[in-house]
Design an enzyme around this catalytic site. Structure first.
Site, PDB file in Angstrom:
ATOM      1  N   TYR A   1     -13.766 -13.253   0.467  1.00 37.99           N
ATOM      2  CA  TYR A   1     -14.573 -11.818   0.010  1.00 37.99           C
ATOM      3  C   TYR A   1     -15.743 -12.281  -0.765  1.00 37.99           C
ATOM      4  CZ  TYR A   1     -10.963  -8.912   1.783  1.00 37.99           C
ATOM      5  OH  TYR A   1     -10.048  -8.045   2.576  1.00 37.99           O
ATOM      6  N   ARG A  31      -4.041   6.578   0.694  1.00 39.18           N
ATOM      7  CA  ARG A  31      -4.567   7.941   1.443  1.00 39.18           C
ATOM      8  C   ARG A  31      -3.399   8.401   2.180  1.00 39.18           C
ATOM      9  NH1 ARG A  31      -9.612   4.208   2.820  1.00 39.18           N
ATOM     10  NH2 ARG A  31      -7.940   2.760   3.106  1.00 39.18           N
ATOM     11  N   ARG A  77       0.873  -1.243   0.090  1.00 37.65           N
ATOM     12  CA  ARG A  77      -0.019   0.257   0.101  1.00 37.65           C
ATOM     13  C   ARG A  77       0.939   1.184   0.092  1.00 37.65           C
ATOM     14  NH1 ARG A  77      -5.704  -0.382   1.921  1.00 37.65           N
ATOM     15  NH2 ARG A  77      -6.394  -2.344   0.964  1.00 37.65           N
ATOM     16  N   ASP A  86      -6.315  -3.492  -7.315  1.00 36.81           N
ATOM     17  CA  ASP A  86      -6.796  -4.059  -6.140  1.00 36.81           C
ATOM     18  C   ASP A  86      -7.074  -5.566  -6.356  1.00 36.81           C
ATOM     19  OD1 ASP A  86      -8.142  -3.099  -3.248  1.00 36.81           O
ATOM     20  OD2 ASP A  86      -9.044  -4.915  -4.029  1.00 36.81           O
ATOM     21  N   ARG A 113      -7.471  10.995  -6.396  1.00 38.50           N
ATOM     22  CA  ARG A 113      -8.726  10.325  -5.997  1.00 38.50           C
ATOM     23  C   ARG A 113      -9.998  11.171  -5.963  1.00 38.50           C
ATOM     24  NH1 ARG A 113     -12.268   7.541  -4.192  1.00 38.50           N
ATOM     25  NH2 ARG A 113     -12.307   5.929  -2.912  1.00 38.50           N
TER      26      ARG A 113
HETATM   27  O1  CP3 Z   1       0.061   0.335  -3.215  1.00 37.27           O
HETATM   28  C1  CP3 Z   1      -0.063  -0.686  -3.414  1.00 37.27           C
HETATM   29  O2  CP3 Z   1       0.010  -1.621  -2.480  1.00 37.27           O
HETATM   30  C2  CP3 Z   1      -1.156  -1.215  -4.673  1.00 37.27           C
HETATM   31  C3  CP3 Z   1      -2.374  -1.169  -4.309  1.00 37.27           C
HETATM   32  C4  CP3 Z   1      -3.091  -2.141  -3.471  1.00 37.27           C
HETATM   33  C5  CP3 Z   1      -4.440  -1.553  -3.039  1.00 37.27           C
HETATM   34  N1  CP3 Z   1      -4.939  -2.733  -2.465  1.00 37.27           N
HETATM   35  C6  CP3 Z   1      -4.938  -0.448  -3.184  1.00 37.27           C
HETATM   36  C7  CP3 Z   1      -6.099  -0.077  -2.281  1.00 37.27           C
HETATM   37  C8  CP3 Z   1      -2.940  -3.366  -3.234  1.00 37.27           C
HETATM   38  C9  CP3 Z   1      -2.004  -4.262  -3.576  1.00 37.27           C
HETATM   39  C10 CP3 Z   1      -4.127  -3.784  -2.430  1.00 37.27           C
HETATM   40  C11 CP3 Z   1      -4.313  -5.247  -1.964  1.00 37.27           C
HETATM   41  C12 CP3 Z   1      -5.553  -5.478  -1.198  1.00 37.27           C
HETATM   42  N2  CP3 Z   1      -6.836  -5.161  -1.486  1.00 37.27           N
HETATM   43  C13 CP3 Z   1      -5.474  -6.476  -0.252  1.00 37.27           C
HETATM   44  C14 CP3 Z   1      -4.475  -7.413   0.288  1.00 37.27           C
HETATM   45  C15 CP3 Z   1      -3.649  -6.515   1.086  1.00 37.27           C
HETATM   46  C16 CP3 Z   1      -4.213  -6.445   2.560  1.00 37.27           C
HETATM   47  O3  CP3 Z   1      -4.307  -5.082   2.733  1.00 37.27           O
HETATM   48  O4  CP3 Z   1      -4.403  -7.240   3.134  1.00 37.27           O
HETATM   49  C17 CP3 Z   1      -6.936  -6.729   0.257  1.00 37.27           C
HETATM   50  C18 CP3 Z   1      -7.397  -7.659   1.446  1.00 37.27           C
HETATM   51  C19 CP3 Z   1      -7.506  -5.814  -0.577  1.00 37.27           C
HETATM   52  C20 CP3 Z   1      -8.943  -5.646  -0.389  1.00 37.27           C
HETATM   53  C21 CP3 Z   1      -9.430  -4.298  -0.045  1.00 37.27           C
HETATM   54  N3  CP3 Z   1      -9.148  -2.891  -0.730  1.00 37.27           N
HETATM   55  C22 CP3 Z   1     -10.135  -3.683   0.992  1.00 37.27           C
HETATM   56  C23 CP3 Z   1     -10.651  -4.629   2.191  1.00 37.27           C
HETATM   57  C24 CP3 Z   1     -10.369  -2.311   1.011  1.00 37.27           C
HETATM   58  C25 CP3 Z   1     -11.156  -1.300   1.807  1.00 37.27           C
HETATM   59  C26 CP3 Z   1     -10.253  -0.754   2.950  1.00 37.27           C
HETATM   60  C27 CP3 Z   1      -9.353   0.059   2.777  1.00 37.27           C
HETATM   61  O5  CP3 Z   1      -8.226   0.241   2.953  1.00 37.27           O
HETATM   62  O6  CP3 Z   1      -9.951   1.240   2.186  1.00 37.27           O
HETATM   63  C28 CP3 Z   1      -9.483  -1.720  -0.214  1.00 37.27           C
HETATM   64  C29 CP3 Z   1      -9.344  -0.475  -0.765  1.00 37.27           C
HETATM   65  C30 CP3 Z   1      -8.284   0.013  -1.208  1.00 37.27           C
HETATM   66  N4  CP3 Z   1      -7.279  -0.779  -2.026  1.00 37.27           N
HETATM   67  C31 CP3 Z   1      -7.794   1.278  -1.119  1.00 37.27           C
HETATM   68  C32 CP3 Z   1      -6.429   1.348  -1.861  1.00 37.27           C
HETATM   69  C33 CP3 Z   1      -5.520   2.366  -2.330  1.00 37.27           C
HETATM   70  C34 CP3 Z   1      -8.362   2.488  -0.553  1.00 37.27           C
HETATM   71  C35 CP3 Z   1      -9.477   2.881  -1.611  1.00 37.27           C
HETATM   72  C36 CP3 Z   1      -9.480   4.390  -1.437  1.00 37.27           C
HETATM   73  O7  CP3 Z   1      -8.851   5.205  -2.061  1.00 37.27           O
HETATM   74  O8  CP3 Z   1     -10.755   4.981  -0.925  1.00 37.27           O
END
Ligand code: CP3
Length: 340
Positions: free
Chosen positions: A150, A28, A24, A74, A37
């Site tokens: 999920y 944000r 990540r 994602d 965003r």
């Molecule tokens: O920078 C990076 O790492 C690349 C992008 C990336 C994102 N998600 C962006 C993201 C990667 C590699 C992921 C992986 C991901 N997504 C996982 C595995 C890693 C982990 O965190 O366990 C999982 C379980 C997800 C599923 C997911 N995506 C959830 C549950 C959520 C909501 C919770 C949250 O953090 O908002 C997301 C959203 C998400 N994925 C965001 C980002 C930047 C936030 C979205 C936003 O900007 O509002």
């Protein structure tokens, strides 16, 4: 030596300082991310807009000169590509049309799959054009177990009981879903590699909820199949496996899946991490909260990790993703410490 530090490490060369990137790393906690965003509206729209996704991927690279860029996307987009409805709701997280019975499990249509997700491949193409050679692109996918979690729960869940009920009692339907996700993951990673990624990370964020028997059947076996198939198509690809919460199962996960390096969450003791380095390179495992709080806690924790792991093949990372409120200055301090 390749002039690409992270690839050297993945080839088991010991690098000093170790290469560093963060799960990540785009997101944000960066003001410039929040800016973009706002412009794009939805999160999925951002992931599927190659120009914007490319820009967001580059943001942490420009700021911190990290050793790898992870394509902005994602793990749940794969459900969209399979034809399921996916939404991200502000403050709630992902919502997926849930799988309730075997009838809800689609068959794999590879052409449709790639058509729905081809913009991610386009983002990778663009990144390859602008990144210097020493910074490779990391592609990724969720593991079948975590994505299935999920899909069965319909989104995030407190206890993930549904997937375990399926795994224990609806074994045939459960295997059908896992097999669908194995096929989809292989097709997806194959195309990401063809587009230019040199490293893959498999995210198994919910590995920690599986008891041993299920861990072997639904995590180790599918991972092994994916790794084997991807490596037969692309022999030089490097694969990092991140099985969060695997605990004592991490040894078998590192030994029997065929992955090139193992990502460790923050609960894995450093003594075990350093033993694992005798099997494959390790990546991790600073607690994201230590990065959030900064100061002496961050210094002490980073020091412990560097002392224990930098004498073996090691990639510095967190034990999970960067948290949204993390001060950018703490990230700068951490990188300085690791590289000094
Ligand atoms: O920078 C990076 O790492 C690349 C992008 C990336 C994102 N998600 C962006 C993201 C990667 C590699 C992921 C992986 C991901 N997504 C996982 C595995 C890693 C982990 O965190 O366990 C999982 C379980 C997800 C599923 C997911 N995506 C959830 C549950 C959520 C909501 C919770 C949250 O953090 O908002 C997301 C959203 C998400 N994925 C965001 C980002 C930047 C936030 C979205 C936003 O900007 O509002």
């Amino acid at each position: 030596m390749s002039n690409v530090p992270i690839l050297d490490t993945l080839n088991k060369t010991i690098k000093s300082p170790p290469p560093i990137w963060f799960m990540r790393q785009a997101g944000r906690y960066l003001p410039e991310y929040k800016e973009i965003r706002k412009l794009t509206g939805g999160f999925i729209e951002l992931c599927l807009n190659p120009q914007m996704a490319c820009e967001v991927t580059m943001q942490p690279i420009k700021r911190f000169n990290l050793n790898a860029a992870i394509v902005f996307s994602d793990i749940l987009l794969v459900t969209l590509a399979l034809g399921y409805k996916l939404k991200f709701i502000e403050g709630q997280g992902p919502v997926i049309s849930p799988i309730e019975t075997e009838k809800d499990i689609t068959s794999f249509n590879e052409d449709k799959f790639h058509t729905r997700i081809k913009n991610v491949y386009e983002t990778i193409n663009r990144l390859k054009e602008i990144l210097p050679k020493e910074i490779p692109v990391i592609g990724f996918a969720g593991s079948p177990w975590t994505v299935a979690a999920y899909m069965l729960e319909g989104g995030s869940s407190r206890d993930y009981t549904k997937i375990k009920i399926w795994a224990f009692t609806r074994t045939k339907s459960f295997q059908l879903l896992i097999d669908l996700l194995i096929d989809a993951t292989i097709a997806y990673l194959d195309k990401q590699i063809s587009a230019g990624v040199q490293i893959i990370q498999l995210f198994d964020s919910w590995a920690g909820i599986a008891p041993e028997s299920i861990f072997r059947k639904a995590i180790i076996e599918p991972t092994k199949k994916i790794v084997k198939q991807i490596k037969s198509l692309h022999p030089s690809i490097k694969i990092i496996g991140f099985a969060r919460g695997a605990g004592a199962m991490i040894r078998d996960y590192a030994s029997y899946t065929g992955i090139d390096a193992v990502g460790l969450d923050s609960t894995i003791p450093l003594s075990i991490a350093s033993e694992l380095q005798n099997i494959i390179p390790v990546q991790g495992n600073l607690d994201p909260i230590a990065l959030l709080v900064g100061g002496s806690a961050l210094k002490t924790e980073t020091n412990r990790i560097m002392q224990s792991l930098s004498s073996g093949p090691f990639i510095f990372n967190l034990g999970h993703g960067i948290l949204p409120n993390t001060p950018v200055n703490n990230v700068i301090e951490l990188i300085k410490q690791v590289r000094s």
